[in-house]
Scaffold this motif. Structure first.
Motif, PDB file in Angstrom:
ATOM      1  N   ARG A  59      52.356  83.876 -17.494  1.00  0.00           N
ATOM      2  CA  ARG A  59      53.416  84.866 -17.451  1.00  0.00           C
ATOM      3  C   ARG A  59      54.760  84.356 -17.944  1.00  0.00           C
ATOM      4  N   THR A  60      55.267  82.784 -16.675  1.00  0.00           N
ATOM      5  CA  THR A  60      56.152  82.692 -16.695  1.00  0.00           C
ATOM      6  C   THR A  60      56.808  82.297 -18.136  1.00  0.00           C
ATOM      7  N   PRO A  61      56.278  80.858 -18.881  1.00  0.00           N
ATOM      8  CA  PRO A  61      56.584  80.787 -20.379  1.00  0.00           C
ATOM      9  C   PRO A  61      56.866  81.575 -20.840  1.00  0.00           C
ATOM     10  N   LEU A  62      55.653  82.432 -20.541  1.00  0.00           N
ATOM     11  CA  LEU A  62      55.757  83.782 -22.047  1.00  0.00           C
ATOM     12  C   LEU A  62      56.944  85.166 -21.157  1.00  0.00           C
ATOM     13  N   THR A  63      57.525  84.748 -20.420  1.00  0.00           N
ATOM     14  CA  THR A  63      59.126  85.107 -20.696  1.00  0.00           C
ATOM     15  C   THR A  63      60.026  84.577 -20.997  1.00  0.00           C
ATOM     16  N   LEU A  64      59.533  83.169 -21.038  1.00  0.00           N
ATOM     17  CA  LEU A  64      61.216  82.657 -21.384  1.00  0.00           C
ATOM     18  C   LEU A  64      60.855  82.046 -22.377  1.00  0.00           C
ATOM     19  N   MET A  65      59.657  82.831 -23.461  1.00  0.00           N
ATOM     20  CA  MET A  65      59.716  82.611 -24.578  1.00  0.00           C
ATOM     21  C   MET A  65      60.041  84.094 -25.638  1.00  0.00           C
ATOM     22  N   LEU A  66      59.843  84.868 -24.953  1.00  0.00           N
ATOM     23  CA  LEU A  66      59.730  86.414 -25.341  1.00  0.00           C
ATOM     24  C   LEU A  66      61.208  86.578 -25.457  1.00  0.00           C
ATOM     25  N   GLY A  67      61.637  86.203 -24.300  1.00  0.00           N
ATOM     26  CA  GLY A  67      63.099  86.760 -24.266  1.00  0.00           C
ATOM     27  C   GLY A  67      64.783  85.818 -24.979  1.00  0.00           C
ATOM     28  N   PHE A  90      57.512  87.235 -31.678  1.00  0.00           N
ATOM     29  CA  PHE A  90      57.482  88.300 -31.012  1.00  0.00           C
ATOM     30  C   PHE A  90      55.964  89.145 -30.940  1.00  0.00           C
ATOM     31  N   ARG A  91      55.778  89.869 -31.700  1.00  0.00           N
ATOM     32  CA  ARG A  91      54.521  90.923 -32.297  1.00  0.00           C
ATOM     33  C   ARG A  91      53.306  90.133 -31.192  1.00  0.00           C
ATOM     34  N   ASN A  92      53.070  88.496 -31.887  1.00  0.00           N
ATOM     35  CA  ASN A  92      52.159  88.188 -31.076  1.00  0.00           C
ATOM     36  C   ASN A  92      52.394  87.938 -29.534  1.00  0.00           C
ATOM     37  N   GLY A  93      53.718  87.113 -29.078  1.00  0.00           N
ATOM     38  CA  GLY A  93      53.542  87.378 -28.105  1.00  0.00           C
ATOM     39  C   GLY A  93      53.133  88.362 -27.051  1.00  0.00           C
ATOM     40  N   LEU A  94      53.800  89.676 -27.922  1.00  0.00           N
ATOM     41  CA  LEU A  94      52.719  90.745 -26.858  1.00  0.00           C
ATOM     42  C   LEU A  94      52.357  90.885 -26.931  1.00  0.00           C
ATOM     43  N   ARG A  95      51.267  90.753 -27.737  1.00  0.00           N
ATOM     44  CA  ARG A  95      49.763  90.613 -27.553  1.00  0.00           C
ATOM     45  C   ARG A  95      49.224  89.862 -26.705  1.00  0.00           C
ATOM     46  N   LEU A  96      49.836  88.697 -26.596  1.00  0.00           N
ATOM     47  CA  LEU A  96      49.901  87.550 -25.901  1.00  0.00           C
ATOM     48  C   LEU A  96      49.362  87.956 -23.718  1.00  0.00           C
ATOM     49  N   GLN A  97      50.972  88.982 -23.716  1.00  0.00           N
ATOM     50  CA  GLN A  97      51.320  89.251 -22.086  1.00  0.00           C
ATOM     51  C   GLN A  97      50.186  90.631 -22.360  1.00  0.00           C
ATOM     52  N   LYS A  98      50.406  91.505 -23.956  1.00  0.00           N
ATOM     53  CA  LYS A  98      48.834  92.288 -23.126  1.00  0.00           C
ATOM     54  C   LYS A  98      47.699  91.457 -22.513  1.00  0.00           C
ATOM     55  N   LEU A  99      47.881  90.828 -23.671  1.00  0.00           N
ATOM     56  CA  LEU A  99      45.995  89.919 -22.666  1.00  0.00           C
ATOM     57  C   LEU A  99      45.846  89.657 -21.718  1.00  0.00           C
ATOM     58  N   VAL A 100      47.154  88.750 -21.237  1.00  0.00           N
ATOM     59  CA  VAL A 100      47.247  87.846 -19.967  1.00  0.00           C
ATOM     60  C   VAL A 100      47.600  89.279 -18.909  1.00  0.00           C
ATOM     61  N   ASN A 101      48.011  89.910 -19.229  1.00  0.00           N
ATOM     62  CA  ASN A 101      47.943  91.050 -17.799  1.00  0.00           C
ATOM     63  C   ASN A 101      47.058  92.336 -17.991  1.00  0.00           C
ATOM     64  N   THR A 102      46.445  91.731 -18.295  1.00  0.00           N
ATOM     65  CA  THR A 102      45.154  92.830 -18.698  1.00  0.00           C
ATOM     66  C   THR A 102      44.149  92.275 -17.210  1.00  0.00           C
ATOM     67  N   PHE A 106      42.598  93.008 -13.783  1.00  0.00           N
ATOM     68  CA  PHE A 106      41.185  92.901 -14.383  1.00  0.00           C
ATOM     69  C   PHE A 106      40.437  91.994 -12.918  1.00  0.00           C
ATOM     70  N   SER A 107      41.412  91.022 -12.574  1.00  0.00           N
ATOM     71  CA  SER A 107      40.750  89.819 -11.233  1.00  0.00           C
ATOM     72  C   SER A 107      41.280  90.645 -10.677  1.00  0.00           C
ATOM     73  N   ARG A 108      42.609  90.934  -9.614  1.00  0.00           N
ATOM     74  CA  ARG A 108      42.704  91.622  -9.706  1.00  0.00           C
ATOM     75  C   ARG A 108      41.837  93.095  -8.215  1.00  0.00           C
ATOM     76  N   ILE A 109      41.473  93.483  -9.260  1.00  0.00           N
ATOM     77  CA  ILE A 109      39.753  94.598  -9.568  1.00  0.00           C
ATOM     78  C   ILE A 109      39.351  94.430  -8.937  1.00  0.00           C
ATOM     79  N   GLU A 110      38.517  92.823  -9.810  1.00  0.00           N
ATOM     80  CA  GLU A 110      37.527  92.934  -9.378  1.00  0.00           C
ATOM     81  C   GLU A 110      38.092  91.402  -7.570  1.00  0.00           C
TER      82      GLU A 110
END
Length: 424
Positions: A59-67, A90-102, A106-110
């Motif tokens: 998440r940290t490098p993704l944020t520093l890339m997308l910004g 930017f579009r594919n960075g958002l897609r990767l961010q969505k995957l990371v968040n998911t 999911f790991s927090r749920i488990e």
């Protein structure tokens, strides 16, 4: 007094010995099974911890890339050519961010670390608003978004952020696997339960796959739909989020006729942890835009218009003297554009969105090389390769698989199928 050890008496002792040995063996087997179950549980916990840690690290490098990319996109000094490249990033960075968040959620749920903040909502209005996020994509695809909303008299408590995840995932799946017809969202009340359903008129799910739909990482092998992209955790996460609301989810489907996902959640608040009920919950994160951008990417006409292509340009590529022709087959629009840009200075590049379209172009264009993705809708790379090798006039065209499926076994599978090379 004692009994002589005759044959029946010896047989009795033999039977007792066998029973004792069997009992000890059963105990050892049970102990071994217990240790095996504990080892598997420990591996599962380690995997969950790994997913959680790696997601945080992403998440940290993704944020520093997308910004900075977003800053460059809105900078008046950025030239149009660079804006186009930044938009892809930017579009594919958002897609990767969505995957990371998911993955993180999911790991927090488990791990049992995800707890909801439940508040009373107007469930009809909330569900309609979330579903309307997809209206533009659905209508641009020539389909219809329908609502069947009945009044819900009892109070309904949900976590707005979780409910957003649930609805956006269900609607995204419905759109991905429906190319015509409609998507229907219904809300109603049955007894002491809220009933919410998302129905589509898409390709449906084979009967033998219905029991596995909500299994984590399970992906249904299908050649239909708008895209083959996905991780196999979306529906598994939806099921867990519904369970956190004290509810359940089921699916009804028939191959070729569509699917219907139905959520049942108790009304009222008695079924929820009382310490997790709040007057005002944290508002939904507004992930609808990310899901919408991904959905629009699955509509070829929208992507062609965004790149400034008219119908004639989208259907064919003009002849270029002296340049050999390369046919590129990939269902990802950004990947097609990127590879075409790399090759266009030396080759005439013709593109196809799936295997069926690629096979038609192969017969018409007779290219000198086929570059194909492996996972595509309608006809995948292996199916395309098989049809190509069976065609008397096309069988000698070199084929390179270009895929994100890494690993030596994937490469061996591609080469064994008859590809000339496998690029990752």
């Amino acid at each position: 007094p004692y009994r002589l050890v005759d044959e029946p008496y010896a047989g009795f002792f033999s039977l007792v010995a066998d029973q004792v040995a069997t009992s000890f063996a059963d105990v050892h087997l049970l102990e071994e099974e217990r240790r095996r179950a504990e080892a598997l549980a420990e591996i599962d916990r380690a995997k969950t911890t790994f997913f959680s840690n790696i997601s945080h690290e992403f998440r940290t490098p993704l944020t520093l890339m997308l910004g900075p990319i977003e800053d460059a996109l809105h900078d008046p000094g950025t030239i149009p050519a660079n804006k186009s490249r930044m938009d892809v990033a930017f579009r594919n960075g958002l897609r990767l961010q969505k995957l990371v968040n998911t993955l993180l959620e999911f790991s927090r749920i488990e791990a049992g670390r995800l707890e909801g903040s439940f508040t009373r909502v107007d469930i009809v209005a909330l569900t309609r608003d979330l579903a309307s996020t997809f209206r533009s994509a659905i209508e641009k695809a020539g389909m219809e978004l329908r609502f069947e909303m009945a009044p819900v008299q009892d109070d309904v408590y949900v976590d707005p952020e979780m409910w957003e995840r649930i609805m956006l995932n269900l609607l995204s799946n419905a759109f991905k696997y429906s190319e015509q017809g409609s998507i229907t969202v219904s809300v109603g009340e049955a007894g002491e339960e809220l009933v919410v359903a998302v129905s589509d008129t898409g390709i449906g799910i084979p009967e033998d796959q219905l029991s596995k739909v909500f299994d984590r990482f399970h992906r249904i092998e299908s050649r239909g739909g708008r895209s083959q992209e996905g991780t196999g955790i979306g529906l598994a996460m939806v099921r867990e989020l519904v369970r956190l609301h004290g509810g359940r989810i089921a699916v009804e489907s028939k191959a070729g006729e569509g699917s219907r996902f139905v959520i049942h959640v108790p009304v009222g608040r008695n079924h929820l942890p009382q310490d997790r009920i709040v007057a005002t919950a944290v508002a939904a994160q507004g992930n609808g835009g990310i899901f919408l951008q991904e959905a629009l990417k699955w509509i070829p006409e929208v992507q062609d218009a965004a790149r400034g292509l008219v119908a004639a340009e989208a259907d064919g590529v003009p002849e270029e003297d002296g340049k050999p022709t390369v046919l590129l087959a990939d269902d990802n629009t950004d990947m097609r554009d990127y590879v075409r840009r790399l090759l266009s200075s030396h080759y005439r590049v013709v593109t196809a969105r799936d295997g069926e379209e690629a096979y038609e172009l192969l017969q018409r264009e007779k290219p000198q090389l086929l570059l194909s993705d492996v996972m595509m809708p309608r006809l995948d790379g292996f199916g395309l390769l098989q049809k190509l090798r069976a065609h008397p006039q096309l069988k000698n065209i070199p084929v390179l698989f270009l895929s994100a499926r890494a690993g030596e076994e994937a490469k061996v599978e591609g080469l064994d199928a008859g590809a000339d090379d496998y690029l990752v």
